[in-house]
Write an enzyme that holds these catalytic residues in place. Sequence first.
Site, PDB file in Angstrom:
ATOM      1  N   ILE A  43       0.908  -1.428   0.514  1.00 43.64           N
ATOM      2  CA  ILE A  43      -0.347   0.302   0.272  1.00 43.64           C
ATOM      3  C   ILE A  43       0.888   1.231   0.207  1.00 43.64           C
ATOM      4  O   ILE A  43       1.728   1.278   1.248  1.00 43.64           O
ATOM      5  CB  ILE A  43      -0.615  -0.213   0.944  1.00 43.64           C
ATOM      6  N   GLU A  44       1.074   1.860  -1.158  1.00 43.22           N
ATOM      7  CA  GLU A  44       1.684   2.625  -0.965  1.00 43.22           C
ATOM      8  C   GLU A  44       1.293   4.708  -0.993  1.00 43.22           C
ATOM      9  O   GLU A  44      -0.182   4.370  -0.645  1.00 43.22           O
ATOM     10  CB  GLU A  44       2.788   3.441  -2.336  1.00 43.22           C
ATOM     11  N   CYS A  53       5.069  -2.312   2.980  1.00 44.19           N
ATOM     12  CA  CYS A  53       5.024  -3.756   2.289  1.00 44.19           C
ATOM     13  C   CYS A  53       4.450  -4.575   2.741  1.00 44.19           C
ATOM     14  O   CYS A  53       2.916  -4.712   3.623  1.00 44.19           O
ATOM     15  CB  CYS A  53       6.539  -4.225   2.290  1.00 44.19           C
ATOM     16  N   GLU A  55       4.539  -7.685   2.525  1.00 46.19           N
ATOM     17  CA  GLU A  55       4.473  -8.643   4.003  1.00 46.19           C
ATOM     18  C   GLU A  55       3.814  -7.801   5.307  1.00 46.19           C
ATOM     19  O   GLU A  55       3.464  -8.335   6.546  1.00 46.19           O
ATOM     20  CB  GLU A  55       6.171  -8.872   4.364  1.00 46.19           C
ATOM     21  N   CYS A  87      11.767  -7.454   1.724  1.00 46.90           N
ATOM     22  CA  CYS A  87      13.048  -6.383   2.232  1.00 46.90           C
ATOM     23  C   CYS A  87      13.570  -6.317   3.871  1.00 46.90           C
ATOM     24  O   CYS A  87      12.571  -7.187   4.284  1.00 46.90           O
ATOM     25  CB  CYS A  87      12.752  -4.349   2.385  1.00 46.90           C
ATOM     26  N   CYS A  90      10.614  -5.890   6.542  1.00 47.39           N
ATOM     27  CA  CYS A  90       9.883  -6.373   6.500  1.00 47.39           C
ATOM     28  C   CYS A  90      10.588  -8.076   6.645  1.00 47.39           C
ATOM     29  O   CYS A  90       9.932  -9.030   7.852  1.00 47.39           O
ATOM     30  CB  CYS A  90       9.141  -7.522   5.085  1.00 47.39           C
TER      31      CYS A  90
HETATM   32  N1  THU Z   1       7.690  -4.251  -1.526  1.00 48.13           N
HETATM   33  C1  THU Z   1       7.184  -5.039  -0.701  1.00 48.13           C
HETATM   34  O1  THU Z   1       5.998  -5.029  -0.626  1.00 48.13           O
HETATM   35  N2  THU Z   1       7.679  -6.143  -0.342  1.00 48.13           N
HETATM   36  C2  THU Z   1       9.139  -6.338   0.212  1.00 48.13           C
HETATM   37  O2  THU Z   1      10.075  -6.790   0.443  1.00 48.13           O
HETATM   38  C3  THU Z   1       9.707  -5.050  -1.226  1.00 48.13           C
HETATM   39  C4  THU Z   1       8.921  -4.031  -1.602  1.00 48.13           C
HETATM   40  C5  THU Z   1       6.812  -2.425  -2.281  1.00 48.13           C
HETATM   41  C6  THU Z   1       7.398  -1.432  -1.136  1.00 48.13           C
HETATM   42  C7  THU Z   1       7.075  -0.506  -2.695  1.00 48.13           C
HETATM   43  O3  THU Z   1       5.197  -0.262  -2.998  1.00 48.13           O
HETATM   44  C8  THU Z   1       7.018  -1.596  -3.345  1.00 48.13           C
HETATM   45  O4  THU Z   1       7.285  -2.740  -3.454  1.00 48.13           O
HETATM   46  C9  THU Z   1       8.226  -1.020  -4.609  1.00 48.13           C
HETATM   47  O5  THU Z   1       9.366  -0.452  -3.435  1.00 48.13           O
END
Ligand code: THU
Length: 134
Positions: A43-44, A53, A55, A87, A90
């Site tokens: 969710i940005e 993220c 997770e 990441c 997470c």
């Molecule tokens: N993102 C995740 O949802 N999980 C991760 O482990 C790595 C990155 C998302 C964050 C952002 O919305 C998009 O991927 C690009 O970085």
Amino acid sequence: MTDDDLIAAARDAARHSYSPYSSFAVGAALRFADGSVVTGTNIENASYGLALCAETVAVTKAMADGVRGGLEAVAVTGPGADAITPCGRCRQVLNELAQLGGTDPEVLCVGLAEVRRMRLSELLPHAFGPASLA
Ligand code: THU
């Protein structure tokens, strides 16, 4: 719930990704010892640095419903060919829930062309967790 089912659940969750800034839709699915599955997606935010993220969303959903352990497996799906790994933040968020229940979940890192399997402890060795504060 097979591993393929868990991956399918993560992919399904990614359909609800709110990622207009990165166009990078991620899905996550957590499988627990009782067979239940909790999903999440990224969710940005217009303030880019506030993105959540997939997770982290999944762990937060589970813990908000009272879950405090039993995490057996995690699937993370990304839109690219290569397997996506969680990441750093997470990994730490997943570790909190895993350590609470004394498990070391298998993490299925999924891309369009490959699935890589590893333990959370491999992704986050020497982790700082709840036990570290005791
Ligand atoms: N993102 C995740 O949802 N999980 C991760 O482990 C790595 C990155 C998302 C964050 C952002 O919305 C998009 O991927 C690009 O970085």
